[in-house]
Write a protein that holds these residues in place. Structure first.
Motif, PDB file in Angstrom:
ATOM      1  N   GLY A   5     -29.491   8.041   9.713  1.00 55.56           N
ATOM      2  CA  GLY A   5     -30.027   6.692   9.798  1.00 55.56           C
ATOM      3  C   GLY A   5     -29.046   5.730  10.430  1.00 55.56           C
TER       4      GLY A   5
ATOM      5  N   GLU B  53     -30.888   9.573  14.237  1.00 56.85           N
ATOM      6  CA  GLU B  53     -31.840   8.463  14.195  1.00 56.85           C
ATOM      7  C   GLU B  53     -33.231   8.982  14.524  1.00 56.85           C
ATOM      8  OE1 GLU B  53     -34.214   5.546  13.960  1.00 56.85           O
ATOM      9  OE2 GLU B  53     -32.132   5.205  13.350  1.00 56.85           O
ATOM     10  N   ALA B  54     -34.194   8.697  13.629  1.00 58.16           N
ATOM     11  CA  ALA B  54     -35.555   9.192  13.825  1.00 58.16           C
ATOM     12  C   ALA B  54     -36.237   8.539  15.020  1.00 58.16           C
ATOM     13  CB  ALA B  54     -36.381   8.961  12.557  1.00 58.16           C
ATOM     14  N   GLY B  55     -35.853   7.307  15.343  1.00 57.08           N
ATOM     15  CA  GLY B  55     -36.470   6.610  16.460  1.00 57.08           C
ATOM     16  C   GLY B  55     -35.686   6.757  17.745  1.00 57.08           C
TER      17      GLY B  55
ATOM     18  N   ASN C 161     -41.269   1.398  14.930  1.00 60.81           N
ATOM     19  CA  ASN C 161     -41.653   1.002  13.578  1.00 60.81           C
ATOM     20  C   ASN C 161     -42.320   2.164  12.852  1.00 60.81           C
ATOM     21  OD1 ASN C 161     -42.789  -0.357  11.301  1.00 60.81           O
ATOM     22  ND2 ASN C 161     -42.940  -2.237  12.484  1.00 60.81           N
ATOM     23  N   TRP C 162     -41.908   2.396  11.617  1.00 59.37           N
ATOM     24  CA  TRP C 162     -42.546   3.451  10.808  1.00 59.37           C
ATOM     25  C   TRP C 162     -43.967   3.061  10.408  1.00 59.37           C
ATOM     26  CZ3 TRP C 162     -40.686   8.237   9.950  1.00 59.37           C
ATOM     27  CH2 TRP C 162     -39.322   8.470  10.164  1.00 59.37           C
TER      28      TRP C 162
ATOM     29  N   LYS D  55     -37.755   1.996  13.105  1.00 58.89           N
ATOM     30  CA  LYS D  55     -37.623   3.393  13.543  1.00 58.89           C
ATOM     31  C   LYS D  55     -37.056   3.339  14.961  1.00 58.89           C
ATOM     32  CE  LYS D  55     -40.298   7.685  13.920  1.00 58.89           C
ATOM     33  NZ  LYS D  55     -41.660   8.272  13.911  1.00 58.89           N
TER      34      LYS D  55
ATOM     35  N   GLY E 239     -32.283   0.407  13.140  1.00 60.66           N
ATOM     36  CA  GLY E 239     -33.217   0.364  12.017  1.00 60.66           C
ATOM     37  C   GLY E 239     -33.904  -0.978  11.906  1.00 60.66           C
TER      38      GLY E 239
ATOM     39  N   HIS F 290     -34.514  10.387  18.080  1.00 64.91           N
ATOM     40  CA  HIS F 290     -35.716  11.199  17.852  1.00 64.91           C
ATOM     41  C   HIS F 290     -35.359  12.429  17.014  1.00 64.91           C
ATOM     42  CE1 HIS F 290     -37.740   8.628  20.715  1.00 64.91           C
ATOM     43  NE2 HIS F 290     -36.789   8.863  21.589  1.00 64.91           N
TER      44      HIS F 290
ATOM     45  N   VAL G  11     -35.411  13.608  13.181  1.00 67.82           N
ATOM     46  CA  VAL G  11     -35.960  13.317  11.849  1.00 67.82           C
ATOM     47  C   VAL G  11     -35.382  14.305  10.843  1.00 67.82           C
ATOM     48  CG1 VAL G  11     -38.048  13.080  10.456  1.00 67.82           C
ATOM     49  CG2 VAL G  11     -38.087  12.453  12.886  1.00 67.82           C
TER      50      VAL G  11
ATOM     51  N   ASN H  46     -37.178   5.845   3.121  1.00 63.97           N
ATOM     52  CA  ASN H  46     -36.877   7.200   3.596  1.00 63.97           C
ATOM     53  C   ASN H  46     -35.731   7.882   2.860  1.00 63.97           C
ATOM     54  OD1 ASN H  46     -38.894   7.551   5.586  1.00 63.97           O
ATOM     55  ND2 ASN H  46     -37.782   6.225   6.988  1.00 63.97           N
TER      56      ASN H  46
END
Length: 538
Positions: free
Chosen positions: A10, A34-36, A60-61, A82, A86, A216, A218, A257
């Motif tokens: 994160g 980072e998920a985004g 955005n989640w 996201k 953050g 990208h 997760v 999360n």
């Protein structure tokens, strides 16, 4: 499988700070997940662009809560960042630390090292205060904290005068000697651009050879062997990947999360994990519990003088302020809509403020149930004042919905489920009306539009609050800090109880919610958390 000294999951308000501090010496290798994607987007960098990020799935989640009885059974939209940075990349930029007693309360609950005197050095290390340094503030840090007073709408100053007319002091610095009073909000903006955690911390860190940032990516499971976190499984652009950590794994995924990832990893309520088909490694009912959030409701008035509605709604107004921003980095797009604000006590017997107030020189049409969450500007000159309770007693929870790591968790907010919260909100909206009736503001008002002056009784006002109130996007405490596992998820050193080599460092560890916006305090958590890691691994 690649091995790093530290893995940080994160890049939000805390995670970006953690990554920078752990890598600063050059001695530690750090993997940051980072998920985004990238934050190098116009609407992320432009301060008022957060309105365009409110529902954008690319940044955005777009979480949604369970239907909430306290909010007339409505399903609420919960935006969470996201993207690199953050939620610090999509928030409203108000820089508030919290009341000093909030942190003293943390320490009094057994969290040694988290009183106000303990956290003040971290707050000061973060910031570059435009007004300079003093006993409470600092200059020279990575986060520029700007004073927007000379740029605000004239009604913002009338708003402050109205509060003073009702007995509140004028406050030039909510982060200084005292929080109570009326003033202009400071904002983390520099030269017309957002100063997110990514801009202040992650981007400088990412240039170091000992730092790898994967977007990208997760996280799906913390790898735990013989009671120690040794790595993480994740999906990188949809493909399975893994990495190992020599020293520690740090979860900085946020208040939704972070508990979700712990639960996916077998750390959480035993019955919930068993029902979901996940092996329980550490049973702890506190994981995902104790969810706290600020709730707010806005009142809107039709104004006798032009407001930002005139510029934010018509095409020519948008063209004008857009051109001004592009050419000069100034104007309405260069700051948050929340210009003025304050902290007040609804009962003089209270020892500290219990309500926060906001002023916006614009007004918006609330979305109807089922409609998109983005709000349209009213077609007439209007402004709004909002109120939120500083320390709500209502508690919700975050719970795993499926063993599928890509399935969103269940968010049960339980907003306004405690009678004291409802009573405070009722006192708050009555204060808004007293503000509107002052000599400072009344001459500029045509009428109250929302909810309208016909609503007068307590029952009518409470019903309106339940039908229109919503989150101020400050969820905390779902992995809360406590000396032992009976009361929390992490220790005062932010170590997950029962697991070695694993910490949670973000707003989810707040023992209790603070008075005011949470971004600055989340960054402080990142600073102190990294400091603890470096001390413990020296």
């Amino acid at each position: 499988m690649t091995t790093y000294d530290y893995i940080v999951i994160g890049t939000g308000s805390a995670g970006s700070v953690v990554a920078e501090r752990l890598s600063a010496s050059g001695r530690n290798s750090v993997l940051v997940l980072e998920a985004g994607g990238s934050d190098r987007r116009f609407h992320v960098q432009m301060p008022l662009g957060y309105a365009q990020c409110f529902t954008n799935p690319e940044v955005n989640w777009n979480f949604r809560t369970e239907p909430d009885p306290g909010l007339a059974n409505r399903v609420s939209h919960w935006p969470r960042g996201k993207v690199l940075g953050g939620s610090s990349s999509i928030n409203a930029l108000v820089w508030i630390r919290g009341h000093r007693t909030d942190f003293d309360d943390w320490r009094a609950a057994g969290n040694v090292g988290w009183g106000y005197d303990d956290v003040l050095p971290a707050f000061k290390a973060l910031e570059d205060n435009a007004a300079g340094a003093d006993e409470w503030r600092a200059a020279g840090g990575p986060v520029r904290v700007s004073d927007i007073t000379k740029f605000v709408h004239p009604l913002a100053m009338r708003f402050i005068e109205a509060g003073c007319e009702l007995g509140l002091p004028r406050n030039l610095d909510f982060n200084g000697a005292d929080q109570e009073g009326m003033g202009i909000y400071q904002q983390n903006i520099s030269k017309g651009r957002r100063v997110s955690a990514a801009r202040a911390y992650l981007h400088p860190a990412s240039k170091r050879p000992n730092v790898r940032v994967e977007t990208h990516a997760v996280a799906t499971r913390i790898l735990i062997e013989q009671g120690r976190a040794v790595g993480v499984d994740y999906l990188h652009k949809g493909k399975p990947a893994s990495a190992r950590a020599r020293r520690e794994v740090i979860i900085s995924a946020g208040s939704i999360n972070s508990p979700h990832l712990l639960q996916l990893s077998g750390i959480g309520p035993g019955r919930l994990l068993a029902e979901t088909g996940i092996e329980t490694l550490i049973a702890n009912d506190n994981v995902g519990a104790h969810l706290q959030d600020h709730q707010s409701v806005n009142y809107a008035w039709r104004s006798r003088i032009p407001t930002l509605n005139r510029l934010l709604r018509p095409w020519w107004g948008k063209a004008y302020i857009g051109s001004r921003y592009l050419l000069t980095r100034t104007g309405p797009l260069a700051m948050s809509l929340n210009q003025g604000g304050g902290f007040l006590r609804t009962d003089p017997a209270l020892t500290r403020p219990n309500m926060q107030i906001y002023f916006q020189a614009s007004s918006t049409v609330p979305p109807r149930p089922g409609e998109r969450a983005v709000r349209e500007i009213d077609p007439w000159p209007g402004f709004a004042m909002g109120i939120s309770n500083c320390r709500p007693k209502s508690r919700g929870e975050i719970r795993l919905a499926s063993r599928d790591p890509l399935a969103a968790p269940r968010i049960t907010a339980n907003a306004l489920s405690h009678d004291d919260d409802v009573a405070e909100m009722l006192e708050g909206v009555r204060f808004l009306r007293r503000m509107a009736a002052t000599k400072a503001m009344a001459p500029f008002i045509v009428e109250e539009v929302r909810p309208g002056s016909s609503l007068q009784s307590n029952d009518e006002l409470v019903a309106d609050i339940r039908s229109r109130a919503g989150t101020v996007f400050h969820p905390v405490s779902t992995c809360r800090m406590a000396p032992d596992a009976a009361d929390g998820v992490v220790s005062p050193r932010l170590k997950v109880h029962g697991v070695n080599g694993l910490r949670v460092i973000d707003a989810s560890v707040f023992p209790n919610i603070i008075s005011g916006n949470t971004n600055a305090a989340a960054m402080m958590i990142g600073w102190k958390g990294a400091e603890m890691i470096l001390e413990d691994n020296a």
